[in-house]
Design a protein around this motif. Structure first.
Motif, PDB file in Angstrom:
ATOM      1  N   UNK A 143       0.838  -1.207   0.000  1.00 53.56           N
ATOM      2  CA  UNK A 143       0.000   0.000   0.000  1.00 53.56           C
ATOM      3  C   UNK A 143       0.868   1.250   0.000  1.00 53.56           C
ATOM      4  N   UNK A 144       1.960   1.232   0.760  1.00 52.13           N
ATOM      5  CA  UNK A 144       2.878   2.376   0.752  1.00 52.13           C
ATOM      6  C   UNK A 144       3.510   2.544  -0.621  1.00 52.13           C
ATOM      7  N   UNK A 145       3.873   1.437  -1.247  1.00 54.32           N
ATOM      8  CA  UNK A 145       4.453   1.505  -2.589  1.00 54.32           C
ATOM      9  C   UNK A 145       3.413   2.003  -3.600  1.00 54.32           C
ATOM     10  N   UNK A 146       2.160   1.620  -3.409  1.00 55.04           N
ATOM     11  CA  UNK A 146       1.109   2.021  -4.341  1.00 55.04           C
ATOM     12  C   UNK A 146       0.954   3.541  -4.386  1.00 55.04           C
ATOM     13  N   UNK A 147       1.112   4.196  -3.230  1.00 56.06           N
ATOM     14  CA  UNK A 147       0.997   5.657  -3.215  1.00 56.06           C
ATOM     15  C   UNK A 147       2.125   6.310  -4.008  1.00 56.06           C
ATOM     16  N   UNK A 148       3.276   5.646  -4.116  1.00 55.22           N
ATOM     17  CA  UNK A 148       4.413   6.189  -4.866  1.00 55.22           C
ATOM     18  C   UNK A 148       4.403   5.772  -6.335  1.00 55.22           C
ATOM     19  N   UNK A 149       3.898   4.570  -6.602  1.00 54.42           N
ATOM     20  CA  UNK A 149       4.012   3.999  -7.944  1.00 54.42           C
ATOM     21  C   UNK A 149       2.719   3.964  -8.739  1.00 54.42           C
ATOM     22  N   UNK A 150       1.592   3.991  -8.041  1.00 55.54           N
ATOM     23  CA  UNK A 150       0.328   3.750  -8.721  1.00 55.54           C
ATOM     24  C   UNK A 150       0.079   2.251  -8.765  1.00 55.54           C
ATOM     25  N   UNK A 151      -0.710   1.805  -9.708  1.00 57.74           N
ATOM     26  CA  UNK A 151      -1.006   0.376  -9.832  1.00 57.74           C
ATOM     27  C   UNK A 151      -2.132  -0.048  -8.915  1.00 57.74           C
ATOM     28  N   UNK A 152      -2.404  -1.350  -8.919  1.00 55.13           N
ATOM     29  CA  UNK A 152      -3.452  -1.916  -8.073  1.00 55.13           C
ATOM     30  C   UNK A 152      -2.881  -3.101  -7.304  1.00 55.13           C
ATOM     31  N   UNK A 153      -3.419  -3.331  -6.129  1.00 59.13           N
ATOM     32  CA  UNK A 153      -3.004  -4.489  -5.338  1.00 59.13           C
ATOM     33  C   UNK A 153      -3.921  -5.642  -5.695  1.00 59.13           C
ATOM     34  N   UNK A 154      -3.319  -6.744  -6.122  1.00 59.87           N
ATOM     35  CA  UNK A 154      -4.085  -7.926  -6.520  1.00 59.87           C
ATOM     36  C   UNK A 154      -3.791  -9.074  -5.567  1.00 59.87           C
ATOM     37  N   UNK A 155      -4.840  -9.742  -5.144  1.00 63.09           N
ATOM     38  CA  UNK A 155      -4.741 -10.928  -4.293  1.00 63.09           C
ATOM     39  C   UNK A 155      -4.869 -12.151  -5.204  1.00 63.09           C
ATOM     40  N   UNK A 156      -3.829 -12.985  -5.247  1.00 59.41           N
ATOM     41  CA  UNK A 156      -3.871 -14.206  -6.046  1.00 59.41           C
ATOM     42  C   UNK A 156      -4.169 -15.380  -5.131  1.00 59.41           C
ATOM     43  N   UNK A 157      -4.993 -16.285  -5.601  1.00 66.20           N
ATOM     44  CA  UNK A 157      -5.355 -17.463  -4.812  1.00 66.20           C
ATOM     45  C   UNK A 157      -4.350 -18.562  -5.080  1.00 66.20           C
ATOM     46  N   UNK A 158      -3.864 -19.173  -4.031  1.00 70.40           N
ATOM     47  CA  UNK A 158      -2.949 -20.294  -4.170  1.00 70.40           C
ATOM     48  C   UNK A 158      -3.709 -21.596  -4.331  1.00 70.40           C
ATOM     49  N   UNK A 159      -2.968 -22.659  -4.574  1.00 71.02           N
ATOM     50  CA  UNK A 159      -3.599 -23.978  -4.640  1.00 71.02           C
ATOM     51  C   UNK A 159      -3.085 -24.810  -3.482  1.00 71.02           C
ATOM     52  N   UNK A 160      -3.803 -25.868  -3.170  1.00 72.78           N
ATOM     53  CA  UNK A 160      -3.362 -26.732  -2.099  1.00 72.78           C
ATOM     54  C   UNK A 160      -4.258 -26.586  -0.888  1.00 72.78           C
ATOM     55  N   UNK A 161      -3.899 -27.276   0.194  1.00 71.53           N
ATOM     56  CA  UNK A 161      -4.736 -27.234   1.406  1.00 71.53           C
ATOM     57  C   UNK A 161      -4.708 -25.864   2.052  1.00 71.53           C
ATOM     58  N   UNK A 162      -5.783 -25.525   2.719  1.00 70.81           N
ATOM     59  CA  UNK A 162      -5.832 -24.259   3.441  1.00 70.81           C
ATOM     60  C   UNK A 162      -5.212 -24.441   4.804  1.00 70.81           C
ATOM     61  N   UNK A 163      -4.941 -23.341   5.468  1.00 73.75           N
ATOM     62  CA  UNK A 163      -4.332 -23.401   6.801  1.00 73.75           C
ATOM     63  C   UNK A 163      -5.377 -23.447   7.902  1.00 73.75           C
ATOM     64  N   UNK A 164      -6.652 -23.481   7.523  1.00 82.26           N
ATOM     65  CA  UNK A 164      -7.711 -23.522   8.527  1.00 82.26           C
ATOM     66  C   UNK A 164      -7.710 -24.888   9.232  1.00 82.26           C
ATOM     67  N   UNK A 165      -7.968 -24.901  10.545  1.00 85.22           N
ATOM     68  CA  UNK A 165      -7.989 -26.173  11.267  1.00 85.22           C
ATOM     69  C   UNK A 165      -9.174 -27.052  10.807  1.00 85.22           C
ATOM     70  N   UNK A 166      -8.959 -28.338  10.865  1.00 87.56           N
ATOM     71  CA  UNK A 166     -10.046 -29.250  10.480  1.00 87.56           C
ATOM     72  C   UNK A 166     -11.034 -29.390  11.625  1.00 87.56           C
ATOM     73  N   UNK A 167     -12.242 -29.844  11.290  1.00 87.27           N
ATOM     74  CA  UNK A 167     -13.290 -29.955  12.312  1.00 87.27           C
ATOM     75  C   UNK A 167     -13.437 -31.389  12.823  1.00 87.27           C
ATOM     76  N   UNK A 168     -12.413 -32.196  12.695  1.00 87.52           N
ATOM     77  CA  UNK A 168     -12.526 -33.596  13.148  1.00 87.52           C
ATOM     78  C   UNK A 168     -12.158 -33.783  14.586  1.00 87.52           C
TER      79      UNK A 168
END
Length: 168
Positions: A143-168
């Motif tokens: 965000x600090x860099x965005x104020x100097x450079x412009x552009x947009x911040x993009x969130x990319x989704x990864x693949x694989x298991x999530x870090x959320x705990x299982x409910x077992x």
């Protein structure tokens, strides 16, 4: 006896294959220094501060790039170490006491998109501009860099298991 067609790779096929290999390599290399959190070296920010004129010019233009890695690095207050210099992209590593980040520039938009597609496997946040990308271990710095450079911040989704705990 059936006749086999000769296997001919067109220029487009060669370009696509080359781009895919470069993108995969770049995505892996981009995350390596961020994952290892290398230490040492000197504080480049202390030596190379962006001038008020360069920051003002960047803000007035609304877009820094397509620009060189060195131009973007100067605007963020660092002197980059060029890690990759290829036809498809240039990439520089900025190392300061506060943060390590990568600046990647591309000669054409399709190379940038291929890089983003390859990086999507890993997920994360990226500051994306016109033919350039900034990636940082600490995404809140984007965000600090965005104020100097412009552009947009993009969130990319990864693949694989999530870090959320299982409910077992």
């Amino acid at each position: 006896m059936p006749q086999q067609q000769p296997r001919v790779r067109t220029d487009r096929t060669q370009l696509t294959a080359r781009l895919a290999r470069a993108s995969a390599l770049t995505a892996g290399l981009a995350l390596l220094p961020l994952a290892t959190a290398c230490s040492g070296g000197e504080d480049s920010a202390a030596k190379s501060k962006p001038t008020a004129a360069s920051v003002t010019a960047a803000a007035a233009a609304g877009v820094v790039a397509p620009a060189k890695v060195e131009v973007i690095a100067n605007l963020t207050g660092c002197k980059p170490t060029i890690r990759i210099e290829a036809d498809e992209l240039r990439q520089g590593l900025c190392h300061t006491k506060e943060i390590d980040y990568l600046i990647t520039t591309f000669p054409q938009d399709e190379y940038k998109q291929a890089w983003l597609d390859a990086a999507a496997v890993y997920g994360g946040k990226y500051l994306v501009g016109s033919r350039w990308i900034v990636s940082a271990k600490e995404p809140e710095m984007l965000e600090q860099f965005r104020t100097k450079l412009g552009g947009t911040i993009e969130q990319l989704r990864g693949i694989g298991p999530t870090t959320a705990p299982s409910s077992s």
